[in-house]
Design a protein around this motif. Sequence first.
Motif, short mmCIF file in Angstrom:
data_model
loop_
_atom_site.label_atom_id
_atom_site.label_comp_id
_atom_site.label_asym_id
_atom_site.label_seq_id
_atom_site.Cartn_x
_atom_site.Cartn_y
_atom_site.Cartn_z
N VAL A 1 0.97 -1.29 0.14
CA VAL A 1 -0.20 0.17 0.07
C VAL A 1 0.87 1.47 0.01
O VAL A 1 1.69 1.32 1.00
CB VAL A 1 -0.64 -0.08 1.40
CG1 VAL A 1 -1.59 1.23 1.17
CG2 VAL A 1 -1.67 -1.16 1.03
N LYS A 2 0.97 1.98 -1.23
CA LYS A 2 2.08 2.77 -1.20
C LYS A 2 1.89 3.85 -0.17
O LYS A 2 2.57 4.30 -0.01
CB LYS A 2 1.49 3.83 -2.23
CG LYS A 2 2.74 4.81 -3.14
CD LYS A 2 2.18 5.11 -4.46
CE LYS A 2 2.87 5.82 -5.03
NZ LYS A 2 2.77 6.02 -6.48
N ALA A 3 0.53 4.36 0.75
CA ALA A 3 0.64 5.58 1.30
C ALA A 3 1.32 4.97 2.81
O ALA A 3 1.85 5.53 3.67
CB ALA A 3 -0.64 6.06 1.74
N GLU A 4 1.48 3.57 3.21
CA GLU A 4 2.08 3.25 3.79
C GLU A 4 3.25 2.80 4.33
O GLU A 4 3.84 3.12 4.89
CB GLU A 4 1.36 2.48 4.42
CG GLU A 4 -0.77 2.61 5.53
CD GLU A 4 -1.71 1.74 5.34
OE1 GLU A 4 -2.24 1.22 5.97
OE2 GLU A 4 -0.85 0.22 4.75
N PRO B 1 -2.44 -11.20 -11.68
CA PRO B 1 -1.99 -12.70 -11.82
C PRO B 1 -0.54 -13.15 -12.91
O PRO B 1 -0.08 -14.28 -12.07
CB PRO B 1 -3.46 -13.00 -11.81
CG PRO B 1 -4.31 -12.38 -11.91
CD PRO B 1 -3.83 -11.62 -12.78
N LYS B 2 -1.11 -12.75 -13.66
CA LYS B 2 0.51 -12.79 -14.47
C LYS B 2 1.78 -12.50 -13.76
O LYS B 2 2.67 -13.27 -14.15
CB LYS B 2 -0.12 -12.33 -16.11
CG LYS B 2 1.08 -12.72 -17.04
CD LYS B 2 1.07 -12.24 -18.75
CE LYS B 2 0.58 -10.87 -18.22
NZ LYS B 2 2.43 -10.52 -18.44
N PHE C 1 -4.08 -6.57 4.26
CA PHE C 1 -5.38 -7.60 3.73
C PHE C 1 -6.87 -7.00 3.75
O PHE C 1 -7.76 -7.69 3.78
CB PHE C 1 -4.75 -8.08 5.07
CG PHE C 1 -3.78 -9.82 5.39
CD1 PHE C 1 -3.85 -10.37 4.58
CD2 PHE C 1 -2.81 -8.87 6.58
CE1 PHE C 1 -2.83 -10.80 4.40
CE2 PHE C 1 -2.12 -9.58 6.16
CZ PHE C 1 -1.18 -10.73 5.54
N SER C 2 -6.94 -6.06 3.54
CA SER C 2 -7.88 -5.65 3.38
C SER C 2 -8.42 -4.80 2.27
O SER C 2 -9.19 -4.22 0.86
CB SER C 2 -8.24 -4.24 4.30
OG SER C 2 -7.97 -3.35 4.17
N ARG C 3 -7.09 -5.14 1.38
CA ARG C 3 -6.49 -4.35 -0.03
C ARG C 3 -6.77 -5.28 -0.85
O ARG C 3 -6.38 -6.28 -1.30
CB ARG C 3 -5.50 -3.76 -0.16
CG ARG C 3 -5.17 -2.73 0.86
CD ARG C 3 -5.31 -1.51 0.17
NE ARG C 3 -5.09 -0.78 -1.64
CZ ARG C 3 -4.96 0.50 -1.19
NH1 ARG C 3 -5.51 1.11 -0.50
NH2 ARG C 3 -5.98 0.69 -2.64
N LEU D 1 -4.92 -8.63 -2.08
CA LEU D 1 -5.30 -10.60 -1.54
C LEU D 1 -5.14 -11.00 -2.85
O LEU D 1 -4.83 -12.68 -2.77
CB LEU D 1 -6.68 -10.28 -1.06
CG LEU D 1 -6.77 -9.27 0.25
CD1 LEU D 1 -8.37 -9.40 0.53
CD2 LEU D 1 -6.46 -10.37 1.35
N LEU D 2 -5.13 -10.41 -4.36
CA LEU D 2 -5.34 -11.52 -5.41
C LEU D 2 -3.73 -11.57 -5.84
O LEU D 2 -3.49 -12.99 -6.12
CB LEU D 2 -6.18 -10.72 -7.05
CG LEU D 2 -5.48 -10.47 -8.51
CD1 LEU D 2 -6.26 -12.70 -8.20
CD2 LEU D 2 -5.95 -10.41 -8.56
#
Length: 85
Positions: A1-4, A39-40, A57-59, A63-64
């Motif tokens: 997550v870029k901001a974090e 995914p690729k 884990f909320s993004r 998760l994908l």
Amino acid sequence: VKAEAGAEALGLFKQLSRLAAGRKIFVDVTELESISDLPKNVLESECLVLLLTPSIFSRPFCLLEIYTAMKNNIPIVTVEIQGIG
């Protein structure tokens, strides 16, 4: 997550680039052209480095990436991020 963990991701990218002996290092936040390619890109990786930020884990796209790696036995290396910056 870029901001974090944007600064941490950049620092890790620089370190890995020096150590990777010419291997390509894919950084989703800067190199992903289309979300359908996510995914690729994970499937073409030797491992997934996961920066453990408070909202990882909320993004959905994070998760994908995790799901794709786990489903295809791609090792996941976790890096704990404490604080921001």
